[in-house]
Scaffold this active site. Structure first.
Site, PDB file in Angstrom:
ATOM      1  N   CYS A 247       0.917  -1.172   0.152  1.00 55.19           N
ATOM      2  CA  CYS A 247      -0.014   0.178   0.074  1.00 55.19           C
ATOM      3  C   CYS A 247       0.867   1.235  -0.146  1.00 55.19           C
ATOM      4  O   CYS A 247       2.052   1.473   0.530  1.00 55.19           O
ATOM      5  CB  CYS A 247      -0.872  -0.031   1.237  1.00 55.19           C
ATOM      6  SG  CYS A 247      -2.321  -1.170   0.954  1.00 55.19           S
TER       7      CYS A 247
ATOM      8  N   CYS B 105      -3.360   0.216  -3.470  1.00 52.76           N
ATOM      9  CA  CYS B 105      -4.184   0.646  -2.210  1.00 52.76           C
ATOM     10  C   CYS B 105      -3.499   1.549  -1.494  1.00 52.76           C
ATOM     11  O   CYS B 105      -2.263   2.115  -1.663  1.00 52.76           O
ATOM     12  CB  CYS B 105      -4.395  -0.578  -1.080  1.00 52.76           C
ATOM     13  SG  CYS B 105      -2.743  -1.526  -0.872  1.00 52.76           S
TER      14      CYS B 105
END
Ligand code: C8R
Length: 268
Positions: A87, A169
């Site tokens: 992420c 993400c």
């Protein structure tokens, strides 16, 4: 006369497309890049079977009509390689490939698609086969505009770009080119594929950097209409949007000189 006719037939068969032919030594390059990546660049992927990857890549297009590529053709290859970017570390780009790559080369924890295995393997390569032949066509391949858009190279990049975006993400970044008239282009892979495949459940912010080439007249910026389009699309998808012109987060040099955009992207 017979020889002449045969030669003519032979070459006309192979020059049937308007695009560049397959890259010489395609198979070897794929294998070598795969080994290089899985052993040196990202040793966590050490257990990937590069022979299998090479074979699945080849089987996706060999013996097939080079203008009838589908996503399904690449599914066996995709199964062997799933994208795994942490992420906050995804970097998209559009018309700024070189700069984005310089950026992630210095910021080692960041990833463009070419910093993942499949992007690394396929970057700058060209490939196509021919119906009823086990050979690759090194003479010519379909040109996406003049011949067909569903050629194997275009379908590949659309598919891996889609997967790359789906898997992103946290905060994601995009490096855009402020020295062309539309820094954001709805028809680019970024505008057509990636923007629409970000998952709002996973991605909370898209951070755009609009980079201007020094010495070139700035043609677009965060306040221009193309970036405004992007902002709208992103906000409608419930993702936060931020934009900065000429990203820099490292301050001036010791002698007080301001770094150029390129320097600030790559050297701090
Ligand atoms: N991406 C798309 N295309 C890619 C690519 C890649 O990572 N890598 C290569 N070599 N290519 P552009 P864009 C090739 O117009 O359309 C992903 C393909 O042949 O400057 O917005 C990447 O994640 C393709 O046709 O940029 C990035 O975020 C051109 O280069 C966007 O999509 C596309 O070059 C960039 O795609």
């Amino acid at each position: 006369v017979v020889v002449g006719v045969r030669m003519w037939r032979h070459s006309s068969e192979h020059m049937k497309w308007n695009g560049t032919g397959s890259t010489a030594h395609f198979q070897e390059i794929v294998l070598e890049r795969c080994y290089n990546y899985t052993q040196l660049v990202q040793p966590e992927l050490r257990d990937r079977d590069c022979q299998k990857i090479r074979e699945a890549f080849r089987n996706a297009f060999i013996s097939k009509d080079p203008c009838s590529a589908t996503e399904e053709d690449y599914h066996p290859l995709m199964k062997l390689v799933n994208p795994t970017v942490p992420c906050d570390k995804t970097v998209f780009w559009s018309k700024t490939k070189e700069l984005a790559h310089q950026y992630t080369k210095v910021q080692r924890e960041l990833f463009t698609l070419e910093d993942t295995l499949l992007g690394y393997i396929a970057d700058d390569l060209n490939w196509c086969g021919d119906t009823g032949s086990y050979e690759m066509n090194y003479q010519s391949c379909p040109h996406w505009k003049k011949d067909c858009s569903n050629n194997f190279v275009s379908v590949f990049w659309d598919l891996v770009s889609k997967r790359f975006a789906e898997n992103a993400c946290g905060v994601v970044q995009v490096v855009l080119n402020g020295s062309i008239s539309n820094a954001f282009d709805r028809k680019s892979t970024f505008g057509r594929v990636e923007v629409h495949n970000l998952n709002p459940m996973k991605v909370h912010t898209l951070q755009a950097w609009v980079i201007h080439d020094l010495g070139k007249f700035p043609s677009d910026s965060c306040s221009g209409s193309s970036i405004n389009d992007l902002k709208w699309i992103i906000m409608q998808r419930n993702i936060k949007f931020t934009c900065q012109d000429n990203y820099r987060d490292c301050g001036p040099f010791a002698d007080g000189r301001q770094p150029s955009p390129r320097e600030s992207m790559t050297s701090c």
